[in-house]
Structures are given as structure tokens and as C-alpha cells.
Motif scaffolding. Structure first.
Motif, PDB file in Angstrom:
ATOM      1  N   ILE A  33       9.305 -27.982  45.763  1.00 39.06           N
ATOM      2  CA  ILE A  33       9.513 -26.734  45.020  1.00 39.06           C
ATOM      3  C   ILE A  33      10.163 -25.682  45.911  1.00 39.06           C
ATOM      4  O   ILE A  33      11.148 -25.039  45.526  1.00 39.06           O
ATOM      5  N   PHE A  34       9.598 -25.504  47.122  1.00 38.22           N
ATOM      6  CA  PHE A  34      10.131 -24.493  48.040  1.00 38.22           C
ATOM      7  C   PHE A  34      11.593 -24.778  48.383  1.00 38.22           C
ATOM      8  O   PHE A  34      12.430 -23.860  48.418  1.00 38.22           O
ATOM      9  N   SER A  35      11.915 -26.028  48.632  1.00 38.22           N
ATOM     10  CA  SER A  35      13.276 -26.395  49.017  1.00 38.22           C
ATOM     11  C   SER A  35      14.259 -26.163  47.874  1.00 38.22           C
ATOM     12  O   SER A  35      15.374 -25.678  48.096  1.00 38.22           O
ATOM     13  N   SER A  36      13.848 -26.491  46.671  1.00 42.91           N
ATOM     14  CA  SER A  36      14.730 -26.302  45.511  1.00 42.91           C
ATOM     15  C   SER A  36      15.016 -24.824  45.288  1.00 42.91           C
ATOM     16  O   SER A  36      16.175 -24.427  45.053  1.00 42.91           O
ATOM     17  N   ILE A  37      13.979 -24.005  45.347  1.00 43.37           N
ATOM     18  CA  ILE A  37      14.161 -22.557  45.144  1.00 43.37           C
ATOM     19  C   ILE A  37      15.032 -21.977  46.253  1.00 43.37           C
ATOM     20  O   ILE A  37      15.952 -21.190  45.987  1.00 43.37           O
ATOM     21  N   ALA A  38      14.754 -22.360  47.498  1.00 48.32           N
ATOM     22  CA  ALA A  38      15.523 -21.837  48.627  1.00 48.32           C
ATOM     23  C   ALA A  38      16.986 -22.263  48.539  1.00 48.32           C
ATOM     24  O   ALA A  38      17.898 -21.471  48.825  1.00 48.32           O
ATOM     25  N   ALA A  39      17.222 -23.519  48.132  1.00 51.18           N
ATOM     26  CA  ALA A  39      18.595 -24.011  48.010  1.00 51.18           C
ATOM     27  C   ALA A  39      19.366 -23.236  46.943  1.00 51.18           C
ATOM     28  O   ALA A  39      20.526 -22.869  47.137  1.00 51.18           O
ATOM     29  N   LEU A  40      18.725 -22.972  45.818  1.00 50.88           N
ATOM     30  CA  LEU A  40      19.378 -22.250  44.729  1.00 50.88           C
ATOM     31  C   LEU A  40      19.602 -20.777  45.074  1.00 50.88           C
ATOM     32  O   LEU A  40      20.618 -20.188  44.705  1.00 50.88           O
ATOM     33  N   TYR A  41      18.647 -20.199  45.803  1.00 51.69           N
ATOM     34  CA  TYR A  41      18.715 -18.763  46.065  1.00 51.69           C
ATOM     35  C   TYR A  41      19.556 -18.432  47.296  1.00 51.69           C
ATOM     36  O   TYR A  41      19.953 -17.275  47.468  1.00 51.69           O
ATOM     37  N   PHE A  42      19.850 -19.416  48.135  1.00 54.52           N
ATOM     38  CA  PHE A  42      20.526 -19.138  49.406  1.00 54.52           C
ATOM     39  C   PHE A  42      21.776 -18.266  49.258  1.00 54.52           C
ATOM     40  O   PHE A  42      21.907 -17.249  49.960  1.00 54.52           O
ATOM     41  N   PRO A  43      22.742 -18.592  48.368  1.00 59.39           N
ATOM     42  CA  PRO A  43      23.942 -17.728  48.261  1.00 59.39           C
ATOM     43  C   PRO A  43      23.590 -16.295  47.865  1.00 59.39           C
ATOM     44  O   PRO A  43      24.188 -15.338  48.377  1.00 59.39           O
ATOM     45  N   PHE A  44      22.617 -16.142  46.968  1.00 56.38           N
ATOM     46  CA  PHE A  44      22.212 -14.808  46.532  1.00 56.38           C
ATOM     47  C   PHE A  44      21.509 -14.063  47.662  1.00 56.38           C
ATOM     48  O   PHE A  44      21.697 -12.861  47.853  1.00 56.38           O
ATOM     49  N   GLY A  45      20.665 -14.783  48.401  1.00 60.11           N
ATOM     50  CA  GLY A  45      19.926 -14.173  49.497  1.00 60.11           C
ATOM     51  C   GLY A  45      20.831 -13.611  50.572  1.00 60.11           C
ATOM     52  O   GLY A  45      20.549 -12.551  51.149  1.00 60.11           O
ATOM     53  N   GLN A  46      21.955 -14.314  50.846  1.00 62.39           N
ATOM     54  CA  GLN A  46      22.878 -13.840  51.870  1.00 62.39           C
ATOM     55  C   GLN A  46      23.645 -12.603  51.409  1.00 62.39           C
ATOM     56  O   GLN A  46      24.007 -11.757  52.220  1.00 62.39           O
ATOM     57  N   ALA A  47      23.884 -12.509  50.106  1.00 65.96           N
ATOM     58  CA  ALA A  47      24.642 -11.370  49.581  1.00 65.96           C
ATOM     59  C   ALA A  47      23.759 -10.175  49.240  1.00 65.96           C
ATOM     60  O   ALA A  47      24.120  -9.027  49.500  1.00 65.96           O
ATOM     61  N   ILE A  69      19.692 -27.579  52.624  1.00 70.68           N
ATOM     62  CA  ILE A  69      18.266 -27.246  52.473  1.00 70.68           C
ATOM     63  C   ILE A  69      17.626 -28.160  51.442  1.00 70.68           C
ATOM     64  O   ILE A  69      16.509 -28.671  51.636  1.00 70.68           O
ATOM     65  N   PHE A  70      18.334 -28.403  50.347  1.00 73.73           N
ATOM     66  CA  PHE A  70      17.808 -29.300  49.310  1.00 73.73           C
ATOM     67  C   PHE A  70      17.663 -30.713  49.854  1.00 73.73           C
ATOM     68  O   PHE A  70      16.664 -31.401  49.565  1.00 73.73           O
ATOM     69  N   ALA A  71      18.638 -31.142  50.659  1.00 74.65           N
ATOM     70  CA  ALA A  71      18.574 -32.490  51.251  1.00 74.65           C
ATOM     71  C   ALA A  71      17.371 -32.619  52.172  1.00 74.65           C
ATOM     72  O   ALA A  71      16.695 -33.664  52.191  1.00 74.65           O
ATOM     73  N   LEU A  72      17.078 -31.575  52.941  1.00 78.87           N
ATOM     74  CA  LEU A  72      15.888 -31.600  53.796  1.00 78.87           C
ATOM     75  C   LEU A  72      14.627 -31.748  52.950  1.00 78.87           C
ATOM     76  O   LEU A  72      13.683 -32.436  53.327  1.00 78.87           O
ATOM     77  N   GLY A  73      14.618 -31.080  51.802  1.00 79.71           N
ATOM     78  CA  GLY A  73      13.476 -31.196  50.902  1.00 79.71           C
ATOM     79  C   GLY A  73      13.310 -32.613  50.384  1.00 79.71           C
ATOM     80  O   GLY A  73      12.186 -33.119  50.277  1.00 79.71           O
ATOM     81  N   VAL A  74      14.426 -33.260  50.074  1.00 79.37           N
ATOM     82  CA  VAL A  74      14.371 -34.660  49.604  1.00 79.37           C
ATOM     83  C   VAL A  74      13.812 -35.564  50.693  1.00 79.37           C
ATOM     84  O   VAL A  74      12.974 -36.439  50.435  1.00 79.37           O
ATOM     85  N   ILE A  75      14.270 -35.347  51.936  1.00 85.42           N
ATOM     86  CA  ILE A  75      13.770 -36.144  53.063  1.00 85.42           C
ATOM     87  C   ILE A  75      12.272 -35.949  53.239  1.00 85.42           C
ATOM     88  O   ILE A  75      11.520 -36.907  53.451  1.00 85.42           O
TER      89      ILE A  75
END
Length: 527
Positions: free
Chosen positions: A67-81, A119-125
Motif C-alpha cells: 500500500i505504502f509503495s503504491s501511494i508513494a509511487a503515484l504521489y511522487f510527481p505531485f510531491g516534487q511539485a 518505488i513501485f518496483a521496490l514494493g513488488v520486490i
């Protein structure tokens, strides 16, 4: 002795396994993705927490990491901006239409999505890690427990020490802080929308005591996302506003927007504000209605619903309202601001006895600027998006020129004010993908153009005195000659007299001294 040494080596190998480094890297990236300042403490503490969960409840750990990885992966572009979630983030989520959402997704640099996928790939691993045989806790596990639990209390204790209240939910762990910020901000937005909906259907409370308009037609043009230093007429480095640079009128070179986003800024600008809260029934349109003006609102911004945004709630109070966009999926088209001139032409084609108030709400320089200009620009400056942004200003200048000529040809006396709702800040500065986005950390996020052009102007005058959008209703009252008991004019807005200190509202709804903000200079580097 050999047995003791062997047990020690086994313990160290378990503690310092590749998975420990993996979890630490994952914790760092999740922290970074969610838009919070880097913290080594919480990165280490979260690593310890993940280690404990793996030892105690591996399935729970996998589920949470997924869950954390999916949210972080989706939010990353928004978080940087845009940084971590706040009131403005959730407000934008509620009030942004499909077209704007698509534009936002296309403005982020490609590598932001690559990092998100990583980040999402790390979550899958992490989710695919094979289970291990259950073992009892050792010293390392108890140390991890102490560290992860202790870190939870750091922020609450700091808040208490700084005069706040001790609340366990105020922990600084990025993932838990993210959840709390989203929930809290969303509740604030829903509460504000409910209050707005209730007030929007309520009769206004204006008590007009005098109506002495100097002109027959008053026009308010609300620009979008225009930084003052991007306009040549206001000191910008480019000659991109030939009309504004030469026309006779008043030009305020130190006008400060109320906030850094459209809905919040205009909510505080166009409505009467009591205890920091806009009174949506008491706005400049209802004031004009109460004074006997005929009111018109023409908008190129999306209308999602009748009263679900601060601007729509004001617009609907006008006698005649037309939106070029309705906000639903099929109606989302990249309409041009110039289409609004067909509506104003229809108004001017008929002689009208009552004084007129016409409002135009532009898309202006809203990101993505190249969508506003169809990819066209006059001069390349650092990146294509920055170049398009400068040209979008020229497009607005051309619209103002045509509207000004319409007013002159109408035969009636007139006065027209143009200002922008807020500015923008540079992201990915100095790179080929440089772009501009909403922010609240810099003075340039609030430095916007403000000019008044009237039919009897004889000169091009500069007003250097600082003015605040929080005092817009004072300006409107003095400009239109509408006096009301609820508006106390503390100083003449159109003058060189000094005004009170200026405070702006940031994305967390905090009042901030404008003078204490940092600077975000517009670099002039061209190709």
C-alpha cells in the motif's frame, strides 16, 4: 567459544542482511515521494519498524509495504511539485476538472514517473520476499522496538514543548503523517464546501448607503497564474505586453495576491471576509446587484457544479452567466480566452440604461502553458514550457487590447481592471524540462499584475505603493462609487499612500508575513 562466535555472526548477518539496506532505501524514497523534508531519524525508525513487522507479522508487513509503495509511487510527481498534502492539495482535487487533471499529469518531467515506477518496483520486490522460519526476538528486535516507538513520540513532544498540544496522531513518520494530513485536509475542504453551499443560497447582507458610479461600464478581468515579473509592462525582461506597456492607465507594481491558488485566493479577494473566512453571499457581484448594476459573468474556467467552487458560487449571483466549459468530461475542450470577446460584443451591441458590471475569468497562463498557446512561443527561454508561459502573457495582452477597443467603440464611459489571481514558482529550475507550478513559499507566488484602464485616462501612470488583494473590496467600493456599511475604507486604494502590512494565506491556511517569504527569481537565460 566457537558456538558463541557462531551465534554472534548469525545474529549480525540477520541484522545487516541486504534486506536491511533495502528497507532503508525504501523508507528514504517513500519519505521523499510524499513531499516531506528528509529525516534520517524517521528513515531509520521506519526501517526498524519494517524489520519488526517482518519478524512478527510478515503478511501484515507485505500488505502495508504494498500500500505504502503504491501511494508513494503515484504521489511522487505531485510531491516534487507541490509538496506534502494540505488544504490546497485536497481543494484542488475536489475542484479540478478532467482537462486540468490531464494537463497537470503532462507537465511533470518524464523522470518523475521513472522514479515513481522504481518505488513501485521496490514494493513488488518487498511483497514477493519469501517467508522465513519464525524466530524469537533478540536484542536487535528490542532495540528496533525502542527506536521505532520512541521516534513516534518525538513530534508530539516537540509540539507540546513549543506551546502546542500533545497528540499521538501528530507523529512525524511520513506514511502516517501523509494519511493524517490527507484525512484532516479533506475534512477541512468538505467543511468549507458545506459552509460555502449554505452561504451561496443565502440572501446577501449588504447595506448600501450610496451609489455614485463615475463610469457607465465597469469590467473586471480576472487573469490566471500570471507572475508580475513575466509581464514587460510590469518590469519583466521581455517586451511581451505591447498593449499594456503603452496604453494610458494606472499600473500597480506592488500588488500582492491573497493566496497561491485560484480558489483560495479569489475566495479571499472577491468576498467579504470575517475572521479569516469568506462570506460567500457577500461578494463584489452581490454588492453590485444590490446597488442596481446589471451584472454579467463570462468564464473560460471550468464549472464543475453550481456552487461547488468558490468562483462558481460568486459567478452564479450575476444576472447573466456563461461558462465556456461546463466541467463534465465531454465538454472539456481547450477553449481560448478570446472566445469570451464574442460574449462581451453581444453586451455592447445593445444600449443599456443601468450601470454595467462585466466579469471575465480567463484561463490565461494556467499550467500547462503550451496548451494555452498550442505550443507557440516568441523567444526560447530555458525550456519550451517557460517560453510558452511568456507567450501566454502576450495572448492575454492581446485579449485586453481587443476588449479595450470594444469598450471604446461602445460609446459609453468605462473603466476596466485586470489582475491575476496568483503567481507561480519554478520547478526543475535550470533544466530543459523547467516549468512553473503553484506554490506558497516565495514572494513571486503572490506578485501579480494589477492595472486600471479608464475612458478618461490621459497618461500612463505607475503606482508603487504596496496593495493587497485582501483589500480588493475596498478598491471595488471606491472604484464603482458603491458605499456599504460593511466596507470600511481605511485608506485610498488608488493613491501613493502607504497601506498596512501585507499578509498572505499559505496552503495550510496560515497567515504569513509577505516580507518573510523567500524569492524565486525569473532567470533570463535564452538559447
Amino acid at each position: 567459544m566457537n558456538l558463541t562466535l557462531k551465534e554472534t555472526l548469525v545474529t549480525r548477518s540477520r541484522t545487516l542482511s541486504p534486506w536491511t539496506g533495502f528497507y532503508f532505501l525504501h523508507a528514504l524514497l517513500i519519505n521523499y515521494a510524499l513531499g516531506y523534508p528528509f529525516s534520517l531519524l524517521y528513515a531509520v525508525a521506519f526501517t526498524a519498524f519494517l524489520h519488526l513487522l517482518w519478524r512478527s507479522a510478515p503478511r501484515v508487513q507485505k500488505g502495508l509495504l504494498g500500500i505504502f509503495s503504491s501511494i508513494a509511487a503515484l504521489y511522487f510527481p505531485f510531491g516534487q511539485a507541490y509538496g506534502s498534502p494540505n488544504f490546497n492539495t485536497l481543494l484542488a482535487l475536489h475542484s479540478t476538472n478532467m482537462e486540468e487533471s490531464t494537463e497537470i499529469l503532462t507537465i511533470f518531467p518524464w523522470y518523475s514517473y521513472v522514479v515513481g515506477l522504481f518505488i513501485f518496483a521496490l514494493g513488488v520486490i518487498a511483497v514477493r520476499r519469501r517467508p522465513e522460519a519464525r524466530r524469537g526476538w533478540g536484542k536487535v528486535e528490542y532495540l528496533c522496538l525502542a527506536l521505532s516507538a520512541g521516534a513516534w513520540f518525538v513530534a508530539p513532544i516537540q509540539n507540546l514543548a513549543w506551546g502546542g498540544v500533545f497528540k499521538l496522531q501528530d507523529t512525524g513518520y511520513p506514511v502516517f503523517r501523509f494519511a493524517k494530513d490527507v484525512i484532516t485536509s479533506n475534512e477541512e475542504v468538505l467543511e468549507e464546501q458545506a459552509r460555502m453551499a449554505a452561504l451561496s443560497t443565502r440572501k446577501d447582507g449588504w447595506h448600501v448607503v450610496a451609489v455614485k458610479p463615475k463610469y457607465h461600464t465597469y469590467v473586471v478581468v480576472i487573469g490566471e497564474s500570471a507572475r508580475r515579473d513575466a509581464l514587460g509592462a510590469f518590469g519583466g525582461h521581455w517586451d511581451n505586453t505591447p498593449f499594456a506597456s503603452s496604453v494610458n492607465g494606472l499600473f500597480f507594481t506592488d500588488y500582492i495576491a491573497a493566496s497561491g491558488s485560484t480558489q483560495k485566493s479569489l475566495g479571499l479577494t472577491l468576498n467579504r471576509v470575517v475572521d479569516g473566512k469568506p462570506q460567500y453571499q457577500d461578494n463584489f457581484v452581490t454588492l453590485a446587484n444590490r446597488a442596481g448594476f446589471q451584472t454579467w459573468w463570462f468564464s473560460n474556467q471550468g464549472q464543475i457544479g453550481e456552487y461547488d467552487t468558490a468562483i462558481a458560487s460568486i459567478a452564479k449571483r450575476a444576472d447573466e452567466v456563461q461558462f465556456l466549459k461546463s466541467g463534465d468530461f465531454e465538454a472539456d475542450k481547450n477553449t481560448k480566452d478570446e472566445a469570451l470577446l464574442k460574449m462581451t460584443a453581444q453586451v455592447f451591441a445593445t444600449q443599456r440604461t443601468p450601470p454595467q458590471l462585466i466579469v471575465l475569468h480567463l484561463m490565461g497562463s494556467h499550467p500547462q502553458a503550451c496548451d494555452r498557446t498550442q505550443g507557440k512561443y516568441a523567444e526560447f527561454v530555458q525550456s519550451k514550457e517557460t517560453s510558452c508561459y511568456l507567450y501566454s502573457v502576450t495572448q492575454t495582452d492581446e485579449l485586453l487590447s481587443k476588449l479595450y477597443n470594444q469598450l471604446r467603440n461602445s460609446g459609453d464611459s468605462f473603466s476596466m481592471v485586470y489582475f491575476s489571481d496568483h503567481g507561480l514558482a519554478f520547478k526543475e529550475r535550470g533544466k530543459a524540462v523547467q516549468y512553473l507550478a503553484h506554490d506558497d513559499k516565495y514572494q513571486q507566488n503572490f506578485q501579480v499584475p494589477f492595472m486600471v484602464l479608464s475612458s478618461d485616462d490621459k497618461t500612463h501612470r505607475i503606482v508603487k505603493a504596496r496593495r493587497s488583494a485582501n483589500d480588493f473590496l475596498n478598491f471595488f467600493s471606491q472604484w464603482t462609487g458603491i458605499r456599504a456599511k460593511e466596507i470600511v475604507n481605511r485608506y485610498p486604494f488608488i493613491s501613493g499612500k502607504k497601506a498596512p502590512p501585507v499578509y498572505v494565506t499559505n496552503f495550510k491556511l496560515q497567515k504569513v508575513d509577505y516580507n518573510h517569504l523567500a524569492s524565486d527569481i525569473f532567470e533570463t537565460k535564452s538559447r
